[in-house]
Design a protein around this motif. Structure first.
Motif, PDB file in Angstrom:
ATOM      1  N   ALA A  99       0.694  -1.295   0.009  1.00 46.31           N
ATOM      2  CA  ALA A  99       0.011   0.119   0.017  1.00 46.31           C
ATOM      3  C   ALA A  99       0.734   1.467   0.062  1.00 46.31           C
ATOM      4  O   ALA A  99       0.433   2.149  -0.695  1.00 46.31           O
ATOM      5  CB  ALA A  99      -1.045  -0.078   1.162  1.00 46.31           C
ATOM      6  N   ASN A 100       2.119   1.247   0.940  1.00 49.28           N
ATOM      7  CA  ASN A 100       3.017   2.291   0.881  1.00 49.28           C
ATOM      8  C   ASN A 100       3.523   2.611  -0.628  1.00 49.28           C
ATOM      9  O   ASN A 100       3.554   3.759  -1.024  1.00 49.28           O
ATOM     10  CB  ASN A 100       4.014   2.103   1.843  1.00 49.28           C
ATOM     11  CG  ASN A 100       3.722   1.949   3.050  1.00 49.28           C
ATOM     12  OD1 ASN A 100       4.407   1.123   3.797  1.00 49.28           O
ATOM     13  ND2 ASN A 100       2.650   2.729   3.635  1.00 49.28           N
ATOM     14  N   ILE A 101       3.914   1.600  -1.189  1.00 43.44           N
ATOM     15  CA  ILE A 101       4.507   1.626  -2.509  1.00 43.44           C
ATOM     16  C   ILE A 101       3.687   2.392  -3.631  1.00 43.44           C
ATOM     17  O   ILE A 101       3.839   3.145  -4.541  1.00 43.44           O
ATOM     18  CB  ILE A 101       5.171   0.326  -3.144  1.00 43.44           C
ATOM     19  CG1 ILE A 101       6.344  -0.212  -2.208  1.00 43.44           C
ATOM     20  CG2 ILE A 101       5.522   0.512  -4.434  1.00 43.44           C
ATOM     21  CD1 ILE A 101       6.616  -1.568  -2.332  1.00 43.44           C
ATOM     22  N   ALA A 102       2.307   1.599  -3.421  1.00 46.08           N
ATOM     23  CA  ALA A 102       1.260   2.026  -4.611  1.00 46.08           C
ATOM     24  C   ALA A 102       0.941   3.779  -4.209  1.00 46.08           C
ATOM     25  O   ALA A 102       0.810   4.342  -5.408  1.00 46.08           O
ATOM     26  CB  ALA A 102      -0.037   1.350  -4.370  1.00 46.08           C
ATOM     27  N   ARG A 106       1.869   6.284  -6.887  1.00 44.05           N
ATOM     28  CA  ARG A 106       0.590   6.529  -7.637  1.00 44.05           C
ATOM     29  C   ARG A 106       0.094   5.502  -8.605  1.00 44.05           C
ATOM     30  O   ARG A 106      -0.058   5.718  -9.735  1.00 44.05           O
ATOM     31  CB  ARG A 106       0.690   7.945  -8.278  1.00 44.05           C
ATOM     32  CG  ARG A 106       0.676   9.185  -7.427  1.00 44.05           C
ATOM     33  CD  ARG A 106       0.919  10.325  -8.154  1.00 44.05           C
ATOM     34  NE  ARG A 106       1.069  11.527  -7.194  1.00 44.05           N
ATOM     35  CZ  ARG A 106       2.210  12.085  -6.837  1.00 44.05           C
ATOM     36  NH1 ARG A 106       3.320  11.766  -7.329  1.00 44.05           N
ATOM     37  NH2 ARG A 106       2.378  13.164  -6.051  1.00 44.05           N
ATOM     38  N   THR A 107       0.310   4.295  -8.012  1.00 41.60           N
ATOM     39  CA  THR A 107      -0.022   3.178  -8.877  1.00 41.60           C
ATOM     40  C   THR A 107      -1.129   2.348  -8.226  1.00 41.60           C
ATOM     41  O   THR A 107      -1.213   2.618  -6.973  1.00 41.60           O
ATOM     42  CB  THR A 107       0.892   2.156  -9.039  1.00 41.60           C
ATOM     43  OG1 THR A 107       1.765   1.695  -8.070  1.00 41.60           O
ATOM     44  CG2 THR A 107       1.945   2.699 -10.016  1.00 41.60           C
ATOM     45  N   GLN A 125       2.170  -2.266 -20.567  1.00 44.76           N
ATOM     46  CA  GLN A 125       1.993  -0.585 -20.101  1.00 44.76           C
ATOM     47  C   GLN A 125       2.069  -0.670 -18.647  1.00 44.76           C
ATOM     48  O   GLN A 125       2.629   0.291 -18.036  1.00 44.76           O
ATOM     49  CB  GLN A 125       0.803  -0.009 -20.547  1.00 44.76           C
ATOM     50  CG  GLN A 125       0.476   1.266 -20.559  1.00 44.76           C
ATOM     51  CD  GLN A 125       1.751   2.142 -20.785  1.00 44.76           C
ATOM     52  OE1 GLN A 125       2.296   1.932 -21.741  1.00 44.76           O
ATOM     53  NE2 GLN A 125       1.697   3.279 -20.090  1.00 44.76           N
ATOM     54  N   THR A 126       1.431  -1.413 -17.960  1.00 45.74           N
ATOM     55  CA  THR A 126       1.168  -1.469 -16.514  1.00 45.74           C
ATOM     56  C   THR A 126       2.637  -1.765 -15.795  1.00 45.74           C
ATOM     57  O   THR A 126       3.114  -1.156 -14.866  1.00 45.74           O
ATOM     58  CB  THR A 126       0.113  -2.420 -15.900  1.00 45.74           C
ATOM     59  OG1 THR A 126      -0.988  -2.083 -16.600  1.00 45.74           O
ATOM     60  CG2 THR A 126       0.110  -2.457 -14.472  1.00 45.74           C
ATOM     61  N   ALA A 131       7.412  -0.336 -13.292  1.00 46.49           N
ATOM     62  CA  ALA A 131       8.990  -0.477 -13.045  1.00 46.49           C
ATOM     63  C   ALA A 131       9.794   0.816 -13.152  1.00 46.49           C
ATOM     64  O   ALA A 131      10.420   1.182 -12.602  1.00 46.49           O
ATOM     65  CB  ALA A 131       9.407  -1.049 -14.358  1.00 46.49           C
ATOM     66  N   SER A 132       9.097   1.877 -13.904  1.00 53.01           N
ATOM     67  CA  SER A 132       9.826   3.233 -13.976  1.00 53.01           C
ATOM     68  C   SER A 132       9.608   3.807 -12.655  1.00 53.01           C
ATOM     69  O   SER A 132      10.389   4.567 -11.917  1.00 53.01           O
ATOM     70  CB  SER A 132       9.280   3.969 -15.184  1.00 53.01           C
ATOM     71  OG  SER A 132       7.774   4.347 -15.185  1.00 53.01           O
ATOM     72  N   ARG A 133       8.447   3.820 -12.142  1.00 52.44           N
ATOM     73  CA  ARG A 133       8.047   4.512 -10.892  1.00 52.44           C
ATOM     74  C   ARG A 133       8.681   3.808  -9.713  1.00 52.44           C
ATOM     75  O   ARG A 133       9.194   4.480  -8.680  1.00 52.44           O
ATOM     76  CB  ARG A 133       6.693   4.454 -10.678  1.00 52.44           C
ATOM     77  CG  ARG A 133       5.911   5.308 -11.564  1.00 52.44           C
ATOM     78  CD  ARG A 133       4.521   5.391 -11.756  1.00 52.44           C
ATOM     79  NE  ARG A 133       3.746   6.278 -12.686  1.00 52.44           N
ATOM     80  CZ  ARG A 133       2.436   6.407 -12.996  1.00 52.44           C
ATOM     81  NH1 ARG A 133       1.763   5.874 -11.830  1.00 52.44           N
ATOM     82  NH2 ARG A 133       2.261   7.029 -14.121  1.00 52.44           N
ATOM     83  N   VAL A 134       8.791   2.426  -9.536  1.00 54.24           N
ATOM     84  CA  VAL A 134       9.410   1.772  -8.447  1.00 54.24           C
ATOM     85  C   VAL A 134      10.830   2.070  -8.786  1.00 54.24           C
ATOM     86  O   VAL A 134      11.866   2.089  -7.554  1.00 54.24           O
ATOM     87  CB  VAL A 134       9.255   0.149  -8.663  1.00 54.24           C
ATOM     88  CG1 VAL A 134      10.046  -0.652  -7.669  1.00 54.24           C
ATOM     89  CG2 VAL A 134       7.566   0.039  -8.085  1.00 54.24           C
ATOM     90  N   SER A 135      11.289   1.986  -9.913  1.00 51.17           N
ATOM     91  CA  SER A 135      13.073   2.505  -9.953  1.00 51.17           C
ATOM     92  C   SER A 135      13.387   3.742  -9.448  1.00 51.17           C
ATOM     93  O   SER A 135      14.099   3.946  -8.801  1.00 51.17           O
ATOM     94  CB  SER A 135      13.315   2.349 -11.534  1.00 51.17           C
ATOM     95  OG  SER A 135      14.681   2.531 -11.711  1.00 51.17           O
TER      96      SER A 135
END
Length: 147
Positions: A99-102, A106-107, A125-126, A131-135
């Motif tokens: 939940a924190n990561i999301a 903003r995913t 696409q998801t 990947a780009s946001r977690v990176s």
């Protein structure tokens, strides 16, 4: 199994224009002349005393060895496995929940959990967004920790 000759592999990367000496220097914050000296020395042996470049320290040799492995062997890791490893860093090492990561990226938490359970069911696409946001989040955490 063949030994991984860091100097030979790094020399080939530079000769094949995969990466420039200037970029290696910028990536590692090592002097370009010292890196050049390393690449010109057979089998990675210490540069001769007549060389004008200061040799790399043992710490620098370790760092350039790790980077060389990451630029070659590390990029052979499956993208889903790499993303899974980034999630593991965020949850296991940094204590973030899904939940924190999301929320931070903003995913949708359901997309994140679906990826963790069965990556093949998540649209490309998801996966790209995850990947780009977690990176980015892993990089931000590393900067905050002074890594």
């Amino acid at each position: 199994m063949t030994a991984f000759d860091v100097t030979d592999v790094l020399r080939r990367l530079v000769e094949d224009d995969v990466i420039s000496l200037h970029a290696l220097s910028a990536l590692t914050r090592m002097r370009e002349d010292a890196l050049s000296s390393l690449l010109e020395t057979p089998n990675g042996a210490a540069a001769s005393r007549s060389s004008r470049a200061q040799p790399l320290s043992s710490d620098e040799v370790g760092r350039i060895s790790l980077l060389t492995a990451q630029l070659t062997e590390g990029l052979r890791v499956d993208d889903d496995d790499r993303l899974r490893a980034m999630f593991d860093v965020l949850t296991e090492q940094l204590g973030l929940t899904h939940a924190n990561i999301a929320a931070l990226t903003r995913t949708d938490v359901h997309d994140l959990e679906r990826f963790r359970a069965t990556p093949a069911t998540v649209p490309p696409q998801t996966k790209y967004e995850l990947a780009s946001r977690v990176s980015y989040l892993v990089h931000a955490a590393a900067q905050a920790r002074g890594d």
